[in-house]
Design a protein around this motif. Structure first.
Motif, PDB file in Angstrom:
ATOM      1  N   ALA A 151      -2.619   5.350   7.978  1.00 34.82           N
ATOM      2  CA  ALA A 151      -2.590   6.815   7.940  1.00 34.82           C
ATOM      3  C   ALA A 151      -1.154   7.336   7.876  1.00 34.82           C
ATOM      4  CB  ALA A 151      -3.304   7.375   9.164  1.00 34.82           C
ATOM      5  N   ALA A 152      -0.285   6.791   8.728  1.00 37.65           N
ATOM      6  CA  ALA A 152       1.106   7.237   8.766  1.00 37.65           C
ATOM      7  C   ALA A 152       1.823   6.947   7.455  1.00 37.65           C
ATOM      8  CB  ALA A 152       1.835   6.578   9.929  1.00 37.65           C
ATOM      9  N   LEU A 153       1.599   5.741   6.930  1.00 35.91           N
ATOM     10  CA  LEU A 153       2.292   5.365   5.694  1.00 35.91           C
ATOM     11  C   LEU A 153       1.769   6.124   4.487  1.00 35.91           C
ATOM     12  CD1 LEU A 153       4.639   3.302   5.273  1.00 35.91           C
ATOM     13  CD2 LEU A 153       3.580   3.326   7.528  1.00 35.91           C
TER      14      LEU A 153
ATOM     15  N   PHE B  15       0.826  -1.204   0.000  1.00 39.22           N
ATOM     16  CA  PHE B  15       0.000   0.000   0.000  1.00 39.22           C
ATOM     17  C   PHE B  15       0.867   1.264   0.000  1.00 39.22           C
ATOM     18  CE2 PHE B  15      -1.902   3.397   2.564  1.00 39.22           C
ATOM     19  CZ  PHE B  15      -3.024   3.679   1.807  1.00 39.22           C
ATOM     20  N   GLY B  16       1.863   1.299   0.868  1.00 34.84           N
ATOM     21  CA  GLY B  16       2.692   2.497   0.996  1.00 34.84           C
ATOM     22  C   GLY B  16       3.434   2.846  -0.279  1.00 34.84           C
ATOM     23  N   ILE B  17       3.939   1.839  -0.970  1.00 34.38           N
ATOM     24  CA  ILE B  17       4.691   2.115  -2.189  1.00 34.38           C
ATOM     25  C   ILE B  17       3.792   2.677  -3.277  1.00 34.38           C
ATOM     26  CG2 ILE B  17       6.081   1.088  -4.015  1.00 34.38           C
ATOM     27  CD1 ILE B  17       7.525   1.421  -1.344  1.00 34.38           C
TER      28      ILE B  17
ATOM     29  N   LEU C 291       1.154   8.918  15.327  1.00 32.84           N
ATOM     30  CA  LEU C 291      -0.102   8.170  15.408  1.00 32.84           C
ATOM     31  C   LEU C 291       0.165   6.707  15.740  1.00 32.84           C
ATOM     32  CD1 LEU C 291      -2.076   9.546  12.315  1.00 32.84           C
ATOM     33  CD2 LEU C 291      -2.628   9.921  14.724  1.00 32.84           C
ATOM     34  N   MET C 292       1.176   6.143  15.103  1.00 25.42           N
ATOM     35  CA  MET C 292       1.524   4.744  15.365  1.00 25.42           C
ATOM     36  C   MET C 292       2.136   4.575  16.749  1.00 25.42           C
ATOM     37  SD  MET C 292       3.122   3.523  11.724  1.00 25.42           S
ATOM     38  CE  MET C 292       3.506   1.898  12.385  1.00 25.42           C
TER      39      MET C 292
END
Length: 448
Positions: free
Chosen positions: A343-345, A289-291, A330-331
């Motif tokens: 959210a963070a990623l 997801f992050g990439i 957040l994490m």
């Protein structure tokens, strides 16, 4: 002249129509595939996948940070870049000046990944460190040649598009070397994971064999420079072109631009594990997801430069990189919650992708094409050097304070960057688009 060179003559890759045309050139596909080759070994040798593996087998954070310094060749690629600029690699000279070095580097990366796959770091790290050194040298060489190839294959006005397609390939490789490697490690083993990654290096190897060699009219001029001159002349040229005061300012700005992001890189993988997530969770959120979020950011950066130019986007990118670090709070305050992870990623990777394209295009505009690999390699090394050394001791900082304090401090490091950008603001010149009848992309050096 190759197809990319012909396209460069006919088109001004400026504005929305021009940027779409640049994305459609054969050079764009080539850069995506070569970008894949550059991105594949990085996480496995110098970043999060390796640090996650070391934490997974029980190594301490301080040890992991120190081991990450073994990949320092990624920071020193400019040291041997003059040899890459000067001539083709013996024995492979038939491939050309760029492709000969590129093929050799890619083969050595492949060998090092196979070797790292056979290591057992829980039983001792000496062998692993040795192959990290070899792999980082080969990976850094590959990066230098690919960067030079990209700059020489197209004019300044197409560099944002080629930077975006290069980063697309690079980010896809990060998905494979991140999510793919972690899934394989979760359900098979780290050995199987590294062996599969090594096999995928066939993609850039085949691309190198099939790609054209860039046309380089100034080759005879640079080859007349003696061996020692090949090292100092690119630096002299940079300072002569810009003046010593502006040159120092540009170098310092490049070195600080992505510092907030890079200083947390080594600790990211261990942080995810310490927050209660499994390797499969990390693969899904961070490496898959992050990439894709970073790819979205990368293309956003390319389009934004085409529409608005460098200066404003440098400001937006610097602020985005710093502020995205605060999203990790957040994490830190919601360990084990997937919503906080997503959210963070999202924030971190969109900012990284955007800033990466902006920085690549900006550094390309600073490069004299008589010394492409050397000057660009120096700029890339400077862009990573401060964060790399800070990352080497980041584990001790986290152990002495906390993850929350670490992320907050990393965000504050953007302040010197913003001060430098304010000083450089009126000195940064936008690249002039070239059209038919204008000077060929290779006829004069590119600088702001």
């Amino acid at each position: 002249m190759n197809q990319a060179g012909e396209s460069a003559e006919k088109l001004s890759y400026r504005g929305w129509r021009g940027i779409r045309a640049a994305f459609a050139t054969p050079s764009a596909l080539t850069m995506a595939l070569l970008g894949f080759g550059s991105g594949l070994p990085f996480l496995l040798i110098a970043s999060q996948t390796l640090s996650t593996r070391l934490r997974d087998v029980g190594l301490q954070l301080g040890e992991i940070g120190l081991i990450s310094l073994a990949s320092f060749f990624y920071l020193l690629k400019f040291v041997w870049a003059p040899l890459i600029d000067r001539s083709a690699l013996p024995l492979l000279a038939w491939l050309g000046r760029r492709r000969s070095w590129l093929l050799a580097a890619q083969v050595l990366v492949t060998v090092s990944l196979f070797a790292l796959g056979s290591m057992r770091p829980e039983l001792g790290v000496a062998g692993l460190v040795g192959w990290v050194l070899v792999g980082s040298f080969a990976g850094a060489t590959q990066d230098s040649v690919v960067d030079a190839y990209r700059i020489e294959i197209a004019p300044e006005s197409a560099q944002a598009a080629l930077a975006a397609t290069y980063i697309l390939g690079y980010r896809i490789a990060l998905i494979v070397a991140g999510a793919g490697a972690l899934y394989l490690a979760q359900f098979q083993s780290w050995t199987v994971s590294y062996f599969c990654m090594a096999a995928l290096m066939l993609v850039p190897i085949v691309t190198t064999l099939l790609s054209p060699e860039p046309v380089w009219p100034q080759a005879t001029v640079v080859r007349r420079i003696d061996f020692l001159g090949a090292f100092w002349q690119p630096i002299v040229s940079f300072f002569t072109t810009n003046g010593w005061k502006l040159a120092l300012g540009l170098l310092l700005f490049v070195g600080l631009f992505k510092f907030p992001d890079q200083v947390i890189g080594v600790m990211a993988g261990p942080f995810y594990l310490d927050s209660g997530f499994t390797k499969a969770d990390i693969a899904t959120v961070s490496k898959l997801f992050g990439i894709w979020m970073s790819i979205l950011g990368a293309f956003g950066g390319g389009l934004a430069i085409a529409a608005f130019g460098f200066r404003r986007m440098l400001l937006v990118a610097a602020l985005a990189v710093a502020l995205s670090n605060l999203a990790f709070l957040l994490m830190a305050h919601n360990p084990g919650h997937l919503w906080a992870f997503y959210a963070a990623l999202s924030a971190d990777n969109v900012a990284q992708g955007f800033a990466g394209t902006v920085l690549v295009a900006f550094m390309s505009s600073l490069t004299d094409r008589n010394f492409t690999a050397t000057q660009y390699g120096l700029l890339v090394s400077l862009a990573n050097l401060p964060g790399k050394f800070a990352g080497g001791v980041s584990g001790y900082l986290v152990e002495a304070t906390s993850y929350s304090a670490f992320f907050t401090l990393s965000a504050l490091t953007v302040v010197p960057t913003l001060g430098l950008l304010a000083w450089l603001w009126r000195r940064i010149k936008e690249p002039v688009p070239r059209t038919a009848g204008s000077a060929h992309a290779h006829d004069r050096p590119a600088h702001p």
